[in-house]
Design an enzyme around this catalytic site. Structure first.
Site, PDB file in Angstrom:
ATOM      1  N   LYS A 165       3.743 -15.224   1.888  1.00 13.48           N
ATOM      2  CA  LYS A 165       3.965 -15.922   0.613  1.00 13.48           C
ATOM      3  C   LYS A 165       5.473 -16.139   0.510  1.00 13.48           C
ATOM      4  O   LYS A 165       6.137 -15.696  -0.434  1.00 13.48           O
ATOM      5  CB  LYS A 165       3.395 -15.071  -0.539  1.00 13.48           C
ATOM      6  CG  LYS A 165       3.411 -15.732  -1.902  1.00 13.48           C
ATOM      7  CD  LYS A 165       2.467 -16.911  -2.038  1.00 13.48           C
ATOM      8  CE  LYS A 165       2.656 -17.576  -3.399  1.00 13.48           C
ATOM      9  NZ  LYS A 165       1.975 -18.890  -3.496  1.00 13.48           N
TER      10      LYS A 165
ATOM     11  N   ASP B 204      -6.074  -7.235   3.649  1.00 16.08           N
ATOM     12  CA  ASP B 204      -7.227  -6.618   2.985  1.00 16.08           C
ATOM     13  C   ASP B 204      -8.058  -7.687   2.278  1.00 16.08           C
ATOM     14  O   ASP B 204      -9.277  -7.761   2.438  1.00 16.08           O
ATOM     15  CB  ASP B 204      -6.737  -5.574   1.969  1.00 16.08           C
ATOM     16  CG  ASP B 204      -7.892  -4.976   1.193  1.00 16.08           C
ATOM     17  OD1 ASP B 204      -8.888  -4.588   1.825  1.00 16.08           O
ATOM     18  OD2 ASP B 204      -7.804  -4.917  -0.051  1.00 16.08           O
TER      19      ASP B 204
ATOM     20  N   TYR C  38       0.810  -1.219   0.000  1.00 16.26           N
ATOM     21  CA  TYR C  38       0.000   0.000   0.000  1.00 16.26           C
ATOM     22  C   TYR C  38       0.841   1.267   0.000  1.00 16.26           C
ATOM     23  O   TYR C  38       0.393   2.313  -0.454  1.00 16.26           O
ATOM     24  CB  TYR C  38      -0.931   0.020   1.230  1.00 16.26           C
ATOM     25  CG  TYR C  38      -2.239  -0.700   1.014  1.00 16.26           C
ATOM     26  CD1 TYR C  38      -2.269  -2.034   0.629  1.00 16.26           C
ATOM     27  CD2 TYR C  38      -3.447  -0.036   1.198  1.00 16.26           C
ATOM     28  CE1 TYR C  38      -3.457  -2.691   0.443  1.00 16.26           C
ATOM     29  CE2 TYR C  38      -4.653  -0.685   1.013  1.00 16.26           C
ATOM     30  CZ  TYR C  38      -4.653  -2.019   0.630  1.00 16.26           C
ATOM     31  OH  TYR C  38      -5.843  -2.653   0.450  1.00 16.26           O
TER      32      TYR C  38
ATOM     33  N   ASP D  39     -12.077  -9.705   3.509  1.00 14.14           N
ATOM     34  CA  ASP D  39     -13.350  -9.808   2.772  1.00 14.14           C
ATOM     35  C   ASP D  39     -13.821 -11.262   2.685  1.00 14.14           C
ATOM     36  O   ASP D  39     -15.021 -11.547   2.719  1.00 14.14           O
ATOM     37  CB  ASP D  39     -13.225  -9.225   1.355  1.00 14.14           C
ATOM     38  CG  ASP D  39     -13.448  -7.711   1.329  1.00 14.14           C
ATOM     39  OD1 ASP D  39     -13.049  -7.043   2.306  1.00 14.14           O
ATOM     40  OD2 ASP D  39     -14.013  -7.208   0.340  1.00 14.14           O
TER      41      ASP D  39
ATOM     42  N   ASP E 111      -2.042 -18.502  -0.094  1.00 11.03           N
ATOM     43  CA  ASP E 111      -2.975 -19.238  -0.968  1.00 11.03           C
ATOM     44  C   ASP E 111      -3.604 -20.414  -0.210  1.00 11.03           C
ATOM     45  O   ASP E 111      -4.822 -20.629  -0.251  1.00 11.03           O
ATOM     46  CB  ASP E 111      -2.304 -19.677  -2.283  1.00 11.03           C
ATOM     47  CG  ASP E 111      -0.943 -20.316  -2.094  1.00 11.03           C
ATOM     48  OD1 ASP E 111      -0.433 -20.356  -0.955  1.00 11.03           O
ATOM     49  OD2 ASP E 111      -0.372 -20.797  -3.101  1.00 11.03           O
TER      50      ASP E 111
END
Ligand code: IPM
Ligand code: MG
Length: 359
Positions: free
Chosen positions: A191, A247, A141, A251, A223
């Site tokens: 990751k 982020d 970000y 969701d 993942d």
């Protein structure tokens, strides 16, 4: 008896409708428990661009710094669409960074009464109680270099995922401190098989974990974690991760909770002052229609009571009121089910406030 100073920053879309309900709830708590919550209003996002040519003025940043806590709605008029060349969403990002609110707490406890409203099977969901701790002022970000440049003479654009050891250490340490007061387990999501910044993240996380031998620790690739989150969500207690992964995963977490409309968040830094906001966006498509779910904002106000004001009983009173209202089948359209009683944004606020004042 205490006095706290709150800055209300509704922003765009449904922001003003939901923040109004959050404020009413805080005022009801103040009245019941004898606290004074003084209120100030700040214009941010698209409205600020219209008025001042910028989504977040220095004056608002100063007032945000001076406040004990900020209750924010959401910013943006549509996915990434600029207003007069400015991005309203950046108001939120700049506020997080200027106030150095690096720890974003996104708790998700599956509410029994909403279990059937989620597309995930009830037997998978029952008893889920987790907390995503999202690093909030670093990573993709904010990493430099970013922006447009050229590749082989062709227009290109880039972002940079960068994490320093101190940035990782402080957020992972916070995860362990939080887990100590919860269910004694931390999962770090990265990751590390591909990204250098994640390899560093994993190494630092393991070092921090060594200092908390009583707390269970595991690193998982993002993942694989996104799959486990819908398969076996009960496995997780505190989940700590970087800004971008946090982020995205939050969701996905909202699907387990039945709706984005019920998930709150708290953004904290080194001190007690914090920024509280629902994890959903400005939802301009439903703005001004009195149908947005104010619960995420009301639960964010509960987090404010808990984390910034250290008013645990008051925080629980709000959470219990939300629970009681849902138990009675009172629903905004996003969580409506057969036989439930449909209310609007203000109606949901009324029902929750009635619980707070009469019990
Ligand atoms: C969130 C939101 C924000 C983010 C947007 C609105 C900038 O999606 O808080 O999850 O990406 O952080
Ligand atoms: Mg998001």
């Amino acid at each position: 008896m205490a006095e706290f100073h709150i800055l209300y920053a509704p922003g765009d879309g449904i922001g003003s409708e939901i923040v109004t309900q959050g404020r009413r709830v805080l005022d009801a708590i103040g009245e019941r428990f004898g606290h004074t919550f003084t209120a100030e209003h700040a214009v941010i996002g698209a409205e600020a661009v219209e008025e001042h040519g910028i989504e977040l003025t220095d004056e608002v940043i100063d007032r945000a710094r001076a406040a004990d806590a900020i209750l924010l709605g959401a910013c943006g008029i549509a996915d990434g669409v600029p207003v007069k060349g400015r991005h309203p969403e950046r108001a939120v990002l700049t506020l997080r960074q200027e106030l150095q609110l690096w720890a974003n707490l996104r708790p998700m406890k599956v509410i029994d009464h909403l279990i059937d409203a989620s597309p995930v099977k009830p037997e998978v969901l029952r008893g889920v109680d987790m907390l995503v701790l999202r690093e909030l002022t670093g990573g993709t970000y904010f990493g430099e270099p970013r922006g447009p440049y050229e590749v082989d003479g062709q227009p290109a654009a880039r972002d940079t995922m960068v994490y320093s050891e101190p940035e990782v250490r402080r957020v992972v340490t916070r995860a362990f401190e939080l887990a100590a007061g919860r269910h004694q387990s931390v999962t770090s999501v990265d990751k590390a098989n591909v990204l250098e910044s994640s390899a560093l993240w994993r190494r630092v996380a393991e070092e921090v974990a060594a200092g908390f031998p009583d707390i269970k620790f595991e690193s998982i690739l993002v993942d694989a974690f996104s799959m486990r989150l819908v398969q076996t969500p009960r496995d997780f207690d505190v989940v700590v991760t970087g800004n971008l992964f946090g982020d995205i995963l939050s969701d996905e977490m909202a699907v387990l909770a039945a709706s984005l409309g019920v998930l709150p968040s708290a953004s904290l830094g080194d001190g007690r002052a914090g920024l509280y906001e629902p994890i959903h966006g400005a939802a301009n498509d439903i703005a001004g229609r009195d149908i947005a779910n104010p619960i995420a904002t009301i639960l964010s106000a509960a987090l404010m009571l808990r984390h910034s004001f250290e008013l645990e009983t008051e925080a629980r009173t709000v959470e219990d009121a939300v629970d009681a209202v849902l138990a009675r089948g009172i629903r905004t359209p996003d969580i409506q089910e057969d036989g439930s009683h449909r209310v609007g944004t203000a109606g949901m606020g009324d029902a929750i406030i009635a619980e707070i004042t009469t019990h």
